[in-house]
Design a protein around this motif. Structure first.
Motif, PDB file in Angstrom:
ATOM      1  N   UNK A  89      41.910  32.499  59.028  1.00 60.41           N
ATOM      2  CA  UNK A  89      42.361  33.104  60.386  1.00 60.41           C
ATOM      3  C   UNK A  89      43.702  32.745  60.809  1.00 60.41           C
ATOM      4  N   UNK A  90      44.257  33.460  61.370  1.00 61.33           N
ATOM      5  CA  UNK A  90      45.948  32.934  61.752  1.00 61.33           C
ATOM      6  C   UNK A  90      46.293  33.654  63.069  1.00 61.33           C
ATOM      7  N   UNK A  91      47.561  33.484  63.256  1.00 57.47           N
ATOM      8  CA  UNK A  91      47.991  34.072  64.535  1.00 57.47           C
ATOM      9  C   UNK A  91      49.476  34.693  64.085  1.00 57.47           C
ATOM     10  N   UNK A  92      49.688  35.893  64.534  1.00 55.34           N
ATOM     11  CA  UNK A  92      51.180  36.562  64.255  1.00 55.34           C
ATOM     12  C   UNK A  92      52.034  35.901  65.285  1.00 55.34           C
ATOM     13  N   UNK A  93      53.142  35.798  64.367  1.00 57.44           N
ATOM     14  CA  UNK A  93      54.426  35.316  65.140  1.00 57.44           C
ATOM     15  C   UNK A  93      55.292  36.253  65.619  1.00 57.44           C
ATOM     16  N   UNK A  94      55.543  36.874  64.700  1.00 54.47           N
ATOM     17  CA  UNK A  94      56.730  37.922  65.006  1.00 54.47           C
ATOM     18  C   UNK A  94      56.927  38.844  63.772  1.00 54.47           C
TER      19      UNK A  94
ATOM     20  N   UNK B 275      55.847  40.746  58.486  1.00 56.44           N
ATOM     21  CA  UNK B 275      55.477  40.280  59.510  1.00 56.44           C
ATOM     22  C   UNK B 275      55.067  38.797  59.251  1.00 56.44           C
ATOM     23  N   UNK B 276      55.259  37.569  60.223  1.00 58.22           N
ATOM     24  CA  UNK B 276      54.961  36.311  60.079  1.00 58.22           C
ATOM     25  C   UNK B 276      53.758  36.014  60.669  1.00 58.22           C
ATOM     26  N   UNK B 277      52.831  35.227  59.817  1.00 63.71           N
ATOM     27  CA  UNK B 277      51.692  34.834  60.417  1.00 63.71           C
ATOM     28  C   UNK B 277      51.502  33.229  60.075  1.00 63.71           C
ATOM     29  N   UNK B 278      51.071  32.715  61.270  1.00 61.59           N
ATOM     30  CA  UNK B 278      51.053  31.185  60.990  1.00 61.59           C
ATOM     31  C   UNK B 278      49.518  30.865  60.781  1.00 61.59           C
TER      32      UNK B 278
ATOM     33  N   UNK C 121      53.237  29.066  57.627  1.00 58.72           N
ATOM     34  CA  UNK C 121      53.558  30.310  57.949  1.00 58.72           C
ATOM     35  C   UNK C 121      53.949  31.382  56.841  1.00 58.72           C
ATOM     36  N   UNK C 122      53.111  32.349  56.862  1.00 57.28           N
ATOM     37  CA  UNK C 122      53.382  33.430  55.755  1.00 57.28           C
ATOM     38  C   UNK C 122      54.067  34.506  56.182  1.00 57.28           C
TER      39      UNK C 122
END
Lengths: 273, 306, 370
Positions: C244-249, C255-258, C264-265
């Motif tokens: 699970x992660x959180x979208x950054x922007x 899309x970057x996901x932490x 950060x992917x």
């Protein structure tokens, strides 16, 4: 073979043999005494004769009864098998409300004292102002044979893979063509079996024939009449032996047909979803 | 993604035709197909039995039927000593016959199911053949066997076991019971066999694995699971035999007369249809009650022992 | 895909009483395509196939075959033929008569009929068994009869209902290859129903994955394996490590996901709009994680402990516990370096490629795409 069930003890085969003796002895006595050169059915046997069979040949009353039995048997087996096909097909193929109730009603004669079926039919027939005749016997025996036809036919129809009919439709055949080219040939053994079994039952059936016959007796009713005369017993036994052979022959044919079909179709290896 | 699940073009707007529900059409087809048979069974089985029921509440004066409702026929059927006697004896005989038939047939059904090997069908066929042969002739055969000058007596005498014929073989309830048990054997074996066949053999192995002896695994697993077969065997023998006509007539003598003879008499010369109807209805109801009680008792016993 | 699809399924619904077997299914299948309907049992794939064949009627919606609406057309008048799961070989007919069954109605004349039956049997390599009956054939042979019987009518579409499920593993693999080459040879549309992901991946040009009467994703095998759209699609086709992660922007590249531990992917943009700052699930296939041996180095590394190990002959499946991750990671190693000898509890290092992560939509799947 032995699956951890209570084992086959030494007693059991002996018991089975005894049971079969009990089952078959009375039936085997008929032919034995039908060839016995004495009017009384006693041991020791009095020597071999075929005179009781010869005496049957000139017996016009008996021959007339035999013809009646034949007419009744053919009509009953045809009618009950036809009605059985409809019902067995409906019950195995479709789901509908009242299916169980309908099946229960059709199978009910198996669970009813035959005399009550006979008496109730007699009342209806007479109340409706119908004359007792071969036709009334046919109507009555058909009710009685239906459960047996149904058992044979539903068993045959249940083994029938429904995707066979779908495959036929899929290959371009119409609904009627599918019935003719796939359904009928595949269930034909069950139908033949039903015809033979119901004919045999009709041939031997007494109670309904006794209550519902008018002036034309069937063989069973004729035999009943003869039983009062001790002197006629041996020729009745001769007649009985012939009927026995016919019954066994028909039943064997029915069984062979059924089993050949079963062998052929059962190994069809229908995978189930 | 090159191709996705997408809308078809707009001109292919999906039609929403009012289609009959499939279940409805299936229902209709099923009913249509069964209707000839059902109609036949209703008009020649259900309706006649309803008419018997109706007649049993009417009365008869010579040849005219009085349709005023009365319980008089039932009073006669239930309290007239002769009919009480006949009905009582019929019930006892049918109860004994059904219990004996099931008891002696169970081991055979068990034998075929567990040790029939590849020839189960042949065994079953051999069991059923005698059943399909003429009922009259089978009964007569027993008369020949059990008679005073019959096979058993003459056989025993010529073998030197007895020097006088045994008179008590024929013309009593025992002769009726023996003959009926013989007649109904296959009808008892088939349902029991079917229920035994349905038992998953690994259940028995599981019972053995969990410590049961062979006998225990039979009593605690096989017997309870074959109960449905035992019950239908009991019913299929008990109910029809209560109204048997031929056997008591031929081998029963005075001592073995059953209710069917009385019913038949009401439709013969001394015709009293309403009384005959009441006797029929009474017989059916009483035997059904007895069958119900027997089934209940059997279930209780099996519940106890498992 | 050609302009007119061979089969166009448009907003099809199917109810059995209150049970919804098909829910708003839309799908186009092209001419000459080998198309698989994949899903667990009860997902509606067989109902959909039977609706195309004409054995089930949709409660609403349209099915067009070769440009013509098939609604209300009985199965015998459709240009489709079916290979049944049970094969449905007519037991009262021999192999030749089975194959000739549908031809009889075309009244081709005895010679032409015999020629076509012979050719069809040759095609499935059964020429020598023409006189046999169904019960004298093996499972694989029965299946070939069913194929020949359907193909001899030269349908536009061949429908196959779990055709290989009754066969054992070895034979199944053989028949897979044969089916594929048969489809290439005859060049018509094949629609295959299966619950076997490998079968679908190996055989088809495109796959529709179905769950609960809905289509979850339609794509080529590679696309569907590498870029499953939802968690359930990812899970149904092979294994997947979910994180699970959180979208950054959003950036130009995606899309970057932490995420925990994996940093950060940057992931390729999903079809669904995802809000910045929302929770997101990402996944990586077990085989995209790689063990690092000795002093081998990789740009992206993690350390962990082997918590479980299963030996599969050519591969070893490892469960690796990583501190800070809720669930251990599953990974597949070929047994060339000695992964099969790693003791449980061993400390290991593993490498991953940030490009190998996919963003997964939550279930229930969003099956509509614009």
């Amino acid at each position: 073979m032995n699956t951890g069930a209570p084992g086959k003890s030494r007693l059991l085969p002996g018991y089975v043999a005894l049971y079969f003796l009990f089952l078959y002895l009375p039936i085997l006595l008929l032919p034995v005494f039908s060839f016995n050169n004495a009017a009384a059915t006693t041991f020791p046997l009095a020597g071999f004769t075929t005179k009781w069979y010869v005496s049957l040949r000139g017996n016009g009353e008996m021959l007339a009864a035999a013809v009646n039995s034949l007419i009744v048997g053919v009509c009953v087996s045809g009618l009950s098998t036809l009605l059985g096909i409809c019902a067995a097909r409906a019950i195995t193929r479709y789901r509908f409300r009242g299916r169980r109730a309908a099946n229960g009603l059709i199978m009910a004669p198996l669970f009813l004292p035959e005399i009550i079926v006979a008496v109730s039919l007699l009342m209806v027939v007479l109340a409706a102002g119908m004359e007792l005749s071969l036709a009334t016997i046919i109507l009555g025996q058909t009710v009685f044979c239906l459960p047996y036809c149904m058992s044979v036919l539903t068993a045959g129809f249940e083994g029938f893979d429904r995707s066979l009919e779908e495959a036929s439709l899929d290959l371009g055949e119409t609904a009627f063509g599918t019935f003719r080219r796939v359904t009928l040939p595949v269930v034909a053994p069950a139908i033949l079996s039903s015809l033979l079994v119901s004919f045999t039952i009709s041939l031997d059936e007494f109670i309904l024939a006794f209550f519902l016959s008018g002036t034309e007796p069937t063989l069973a009713v004729y035999i009943w009449g003869q039983l009062r005369f001790a002197a006629k017993l041996p020729s009745v036994l001769a007649l009985g032996t012939i009927m026995l052979l016919i019954s066994i022959l028909l039943l064997t044919i029915a069984e062979v047909v059924r089993r050949r079909a079963e062998r052929r179709y059962a190994t069809g290896g229908y995978a189930h979803a | 993604m090159a191709i996705t699940a997408s809308h078809a073009p707009a001109e292919l707007a999906p039609p929403e035709p009012p289609r009959p529900r499939w279940s409805a059409s299936e229902e209709a087809s099923g009913l249509a197909l069964i209707s000839p048979t059902l109609l036949y069974a209703v008009s020649l089985l259900a309706l006649p039995i309803l008419i018997v029921f109706a007649y049993s509440f009417w009365s008869q004066d010579y040849l005219t039927i009085d349709r005023a409702l009365t319980l008089e026929n039932y009073r006669t059927a239930l309290f007239e000593p002769m009919y009480q006697d006949l009905l009582g004896r019929s019930l006892v005989i049918s109860l004994v016959v059904s219990l004996v038939t099931v008891a002696i047939s169970y081991p055979i059904a068990w034998f075929i199911s567990f040790h029939g090997g590849r020839h189960k069908n042949l065994w079953l066929f051999l069991i059923t053949v005698p059943c399909w042969t003429s009922y009259l002739l089978r009964v007569m055969s027993w008369k020949v066997i059990l008679g005073y000058q019959g096979v058993l007596n003459t056989g025993l005498m010529s073998a030197g076991i007895t020097d006088q014929p045994i008179a008590s073989l024929l013309y009593n309830s025992n002769a009726v019971v023996i003959t009926l048990v013989h007649s109904w054997a296959a009808f008892a074996i088939l349902p029991i066999f079917v229920s035994l066949e349905k038992i998953d053999r690994s259940l028995i192995e599981a019972a053995r694995d969990l410590g049961d002896t062979r006998l225990m695994s039979f009593v605690r697993v096989v017997l309870p699971l074959s109960l449905p077969g035992i019950i239908s065997a009991l019913l299929i023998v008990m109910i029809p035999t209560v109204g048997d006509y031929v056997t008591p007539k031929l081998v029963g003598g005075k001592d073995g007369v059953m209710i069917a003879t009385a019913i038949q008499a009401q439709f013969g010369k001394g015709a009293n249809w309403p009384l005959g109807a009441a006797l029929s209805v009474t017989t059916m109801i009483v035997v059904s009650a007895m069958a119900g009680l027997t089934v209940l008792a059997l279930k209780l016993v099996v519940r106890k022992i498992r | 895909m050609p302009d007119t699809p061979m089969i166009a399924i448009d907003r099809v619904n199917k109810f059995y009483g209150i049970y919804k077997a098909l829910s708003d299914v839309s799908l186009n299948i092209g001419a000459g395509e080998f198309f698989a309907l994949l899903g667990p049992s009860g997902c509606g794939k067989t109902t959909l196939l039977r609706s195309i064949a004409g054995f089930d009627n949709p409660s609403s919606g349209d099915i067009r075959i070769d440009g013509h609406s098939a609604i209300g057309v009985p199965p015998n008048l459709r240009p489709t033929n079916m290979v049944f799961q049970s094969y449905a070989i007519f037991p009262h007919l021999n192999v030749e008569e089975n194959v000739a069954y549908g031809l009889k109605r075309l009244k081709l004349g005895a010679d032409e009929e015999r020629r076509r039956v012979g050719a069809a049997l040759e095609q499935v390599r059964l020429g020598h068994l023409g006189k046999r009956r169904g019960h004298e054939l093996s499972g694989g042979q029965r299946q070939r009869v069913a194929l020949a019987r359907a193909l001899v009518l030269r349908p536009k579409v061949l429908l196959l209902d779990e055709p290989l499920s009754a066969l054992d593993k070895k034979l199944r693999e053989e028949m897979q290859a044969e089916l594929r080459s048969l489809q290439r040879a005859v060049g018509i549309t094949f629609v295959l129903v299966t619950h076997d992901q490998y079968e679908a991946l190996a055989l088809s040009d495109r796959i529709a994955v179905m769950f609960g009467g809905r289509i979850a994703q339609v794509a080529t095998p590679k696309e569907i394996y590498q870029h499953p759209r939802t968690k359930s699609v990812a899970d149904f086709l092979g294994g997947m490590n979910f994180l699970s992660g959180r979208t950054l922007g959003q950036t130009a590249s995606g899309l970057t996901v932490e995420t925990e531990k994996f940093g950060t992917l940057t992931l390729s943009l999903p079809e669904e709009r995802i809000e910045v700052g929302a929770r997101a699930t990402v996944g990586i296939r077990p085989e995209r994680l790689r063990l690092l041996w000795d002093d081998e180095r990789a740009p992206h590394e993690l350390t962990g402990k082997v918590v479980n190990r299963a030996y599969f002959g050519e591969t070893t499946h490892l469960l690796v516990g990583v501190e800070g991750l809720e669930k251990p990671l599953s990974m597949i190693e070929t047994n060339t370096h000695g992964a099969d000898d790693l003791p449980i509890g061993a400390d290991i290092r593993l490498a991953y490629d940030p490009e190998a992560f996919v963003l997964l939509a939550d279930d229930p799947p969003v099956e509509r795409v614009h």
